[in-house]
Design a protein around this motif. Sequence first.
Motif, mmCIF file in Angstrom:
data_model
loop_
_atom_site.group_PDB
_atom_site.id
_atom_site.type_symbol
_atom_site.label_atom_id
_atom_site.label_comp_id
_atom_site.label_asym_id
_atom_site.label_seq_id
_atom_site.Cartn_x
_atom_site.Cartn_y
_atom_site.Cartn_z
ATOM 1 N N THR A 140 22.596 -16.953 -37.760
ATOM 2 C CA THR A 140 23.090 -15.806 -38.519
ATOM 3 C C THR A 140 21.912 -14.927 -38.915
ATOM 4 O O THR A 140 20.762 -15.263 -38.663
ATOM 5 N N GLN A 141 22.245 -13.842 -39.581
ATOM 6 C CA GLN A 141 21.217 -12.883 -39.971
ATOM 7 C C GLN A 141 20.165 -13.518 -40.880
ATOM 8 O O GLN A 141 18.987 -13.198 -40.797
ATOM 9 N N ALA A 142 20.605 -14.459 -41.751
ATOM 10 C CA ALA A 142 19.691 -15.016 -42.739
ATOM 11 C C ALA A 142 18.849 -16.150 -42.181
ATOM 12 O O ALA A 142 17.865 -16.540 -42.802
ATOM 13 N N ASP A 143 19.221 -16.686 -41.015
ATOM 14 C CA ASP A 143 18.502 -17.849 -40.499
ATOM 15 C C ASP A 143 17.166 -17.449 -39.894
ATOM 16 O O ASP A 143 16.982 -16.328 -39.442
ATOM 17 N N ILE A 144 16.271 -18.444 -39.872
ATOM 18 C CA ILE A 144 15.043 -18.232 -39.131
ATOM 19 C C ILE A 144 15.290 -18.667 -37.700
ATOM 20 O O ILE A 144 16.244 -19.384 -37.399
ATOM 21 N N GLN A 145 14.410 -18.243 -36.810
ATOM 22 C CA GLN A 145 14.596 -18.554 -35.400
ATOM 23 C C GLN A 145 13.743 -19.755 -35.039
ATOM 24 O O GLN A 145 12.537 -19.755 -35.246
ATOM 25 N N PHE A 254 26.583 -8.392 -39.389
ATOM 26 C CA PHE A 254 25.291 -7.843 -39.784
ATOM 27 C C PHE A 254 25.480 -7.007 -41.035
ATOM 28 O O PHE A 254 26.343 -6.135 -41.082
ATOM 29 N N SER A 255 24.699 -7.306 -42.062
ATOM 30 C CA SER A 255 24.776 -6.522 -43.285
ATOM 31 C C SER A 255 23.524 -5.674 -43.424
ATOM 32 O O SER A 255 22.424 -6.192 -43.595
ATOM 33 N N ARG A 256 23.719 -4.365 -43.314
ATOM 34 C CA ARG A 256 22.590 -3.455 -43.431
ATOM 35 C C ARG A 256 22.002 -3.521 -44.842
ATOM 36 O O ARG A 256 20.797 -3.429 -45.025
ATOM 37 N N LEU A 257 22.891 -3.741 -45.815
ATOM 38 C CA LEU A 257 22.434 -3.779 -47.203
ATOM 39 C C LEU A 257 21.473 -4.950 -47.416
ATOM 40 O O LEU A 257 20.383 -4.784 -47.953
ATOM 41 N N TYR A 259 19.814 -6.467 -45.193
ATOM 42 C CA TYR A 259 18.621 -6.267 -44.380
ATOM 43 C C TYR A 259 17.649 -5.320 -45.078
ATOM 44 O O TYR A 259 16.452 -5.561 -45.132
ATOM 45 N N GLN A 260 18.198 -4.232 -45.655
ATOM 46 C CA GLN A 260 17.349 -3.247 -46.324
ATOM 47 C C GLN A 260 16.706 -3.860 -47.572
ATOM 48 O O GLN A 260 15.562 -3.590 -47.876
ATOM 49 N N ALA A 261 17.477 -4.699 -48.276
ATOM 50 C CA ALA A 261 16.986 -5.229 -49.534
ATOM 51 C C ALA A 261 15.867 -6.252 -49.312
ATOM 52 O O ALA A 261 14.823 -6.190 -49.956
ATOM 53 N N ARG A 262 16.086 -7.172 -48.393
ATOM 54 C CA ARG A 262 15.063 -8.212 -48.197
ATOM 55 C C ARG A 262 14.887 -8.453 -46.697
ATOM 56 O O ARG A 262 15.365 -9.440 -46.151
ATOM 57 N N PRO A 263 14.227 -7.531 -46.024
ATOM 58 C CA PRO A 263 14.162 -7.611 -44.552
ATOM 59 C C PRO A 263 13.477 -8.866 -44.039
ATOM 60 O O PRO A 263 13.773 -9.328 -42.940
ATOM 61 N N TYR A 264 12.551 -9.473 -44.827
ATOM 62 C CA TYR A 264 11.838 -10.633 -44.290
ATOM 63 C C TYR A 264 12.597 -11.932 -44.529
ATOM 64 O O TYR A 264 12.224 -12.968 -44.009
ATOM 65 N N VAL A 265 13.639 -11.856 -45.356
ATOM 66 C CA VAL A 265 14.465 -13.048 -45.563
ATOM 67 C C VAL A 265 15.769 -12.904 -44.794
ATOM 68 O O VAL A 265 16.165 -13.769 -44.030
#
Lengths: 608, 76
Positions: A140-145, A254-257, A259-265
């Motif tokens: 998901t968007q929040a996971d690391i690869q 995908f949540s743009r919000l 992503y914008q708030a905490r792009p590295y997490v």
Amino acid sequence: MRFDLFLFTLAILSSPVLSDLVLPKVERRIDLTSQVVRITTSLKVENTGSDLVSEVLLTFPDRQANNLAYSTATLYEGKGKAKASAGSLPVELVHPKDMPPSLTVYSVSLPKALGKGEGLMLDVLAVFTHALQPFPEKITQADIQLVLFQESAHYLSPYAVKAQSLTVKLPDARIESYTRLENTKVHGSEIKYGPYENLPPFSYSPVVIHFESNQPFAVAKELVREIEISHWGNVQVTEHYNLVHDGAQSKGEFSRLDYQARPYVRGASAFRRLVAKLPPRAHSVYYRDEIGNISTSSLWGDSKKMEMEIEPRYPMFGGWKTAFTIGYGLPLRDFLFELNGERFLNISFGSPVNELVIDALFVKVVLPEGSREISVSVPFPVKQRQETKFSHLDVVGRPVVVLEKNNVVPEHNEHFQVYYKFSSLSMLMEPLMLISGFFFLFVACIAYMHADLSISKSSASYLSKLQWEEVQATVQQVHNIISRCLAMHDKLEASLRDLSRTGDIQACKATRKSVDSLLKELSKELKPLIAFLQSSFQAAQIFPKVEELIAKERDLQERLMAKHSTVVDCYEKKLGGREIENRIASHHQKISILRQEIDDLMEFIDEI
Amino acid sequence: MAPKPIGSPIPDSLYPTLSVLMLAIGLVITASFFIYEATSTRKSRSLVKELTTGAVASVFLGFGSLFLLLASGVYV
């Protein structure tokens, strides 16, 4: 796992092959810090047999060999720290008979065969693409690869290896798990296997490393680079990218919000920018896609390089695609050279974008129209073909050399050359095209003005127009004749002035004679014109004026003749200047009045 | 023999100046051509004069527009 099958294959190997060589020392470094896997192997080779050996074989499992993008072998001379590169050696794919089937074998041919007891040092760089396998495959968007990498802890070789070690360099991040063998050490972001000693040929000990990698997995599914040469001073490069994030697939929404708030997490696995290193003095750089210019780019540079940072329209998550085009112009002097009457382009092959893997690269070199005897020199094997392109101001089209290569890595960014012959006169083709275009326009205008486009050739208005044009032309001719007469008059006056200065009566008489005959001819020419004007109905308005002009001209002519005769007569009788002045004074006045009237009439007629 | 770099026959920086100059001359000659066409009658027109004026004008306009293309970045 699939290694089992592989080990089985190895187990059924009957006898070791090519065992004359031994490897006293092998050091391997695997660089996993980007999506491209680079394996550097330092080999020490020694010949223990009595036969001469002129090649060293390198073996890769088929699974790995399919991903092999680039390989090079460098020979070293000297020992320890003082070793120096002695040039790279050719690496070729070979198919020896007695090799196990699931191995791909490459051969490094040595410049000089090794005798008994002799040895050498070899550095082999092998670059692999798509060798890191995302696991889990969907995040998901929040996971690391997280990615998996599989390799053998023992160097897979057809030769016996006396001492060896393996170092794996990982990105500065979490290591999820790794295979523990004897002599395994973890030191920061490095995993070290070995040293292992005295292993037989074809030793294999699989290791699997599972680690976090949030590096951009930017893969160009297709890249078309078009390099267009213009001898008017420019090399235009246009690159069409078809980009995909080839890491773990993104799942869920995908949540743009977020992503914008905490792009590295909330978007650690995504990449948002790419950096391209353009050649120095690149100009007119643009970055766009099908819907127009993409404004999120920046460019800076110095005398050594230009760097362009481009951001796609959206952050790139796993499996997401984007397509864009970048283009730039380069000064011709930096890339085009002449040698022995032949011109050649010398430019880099791969993409300027950092750490980009290209699945299919097409390099199209568009040569100017009129190029002949084209040949290409590329430092590695490529598919080649020719086509023709029609561009600005072309007649027969420009020859295009198309170079095609699959699986391209940054190591392929070497210069290649395209040789061709070109005559500088062919450069004039383009201006000649433009000139002939304009000239055609003028000719069309002339033809239109000369052509008679009226439909009914017998209508009254058409006929009267024709007649009126004829009248106009005739009046124009009359005008011309009268002005020639006036020029004659001026000549007579000039001859009188000459006479008063030099006293040469004969020359004056001669001038008079020639002027007389010319005037006679002119009046003869005038006759049919006057007759026509008299008969023409259209000329009724203008005819009186013309008649008056002609009458005045005749009058003037007579006066002038009389004045001329008088003066010449006086000179012959050798009369004084005052006497002559008295005699011609009356003529003088009349002549200037007539001349004024004629000039007025001429102006009037000219305006018709 | 070392490879010799090849540049453009005319320095790139001259393209804008050349294009303005040649287009100006070309347009003046074009104007004189059309004035002649409009003022002369069908009978009094001289074909040779028309063609020479047209040819000279098209040479100037041709080179002028070529340099205009080059100056604006369309390298033909």
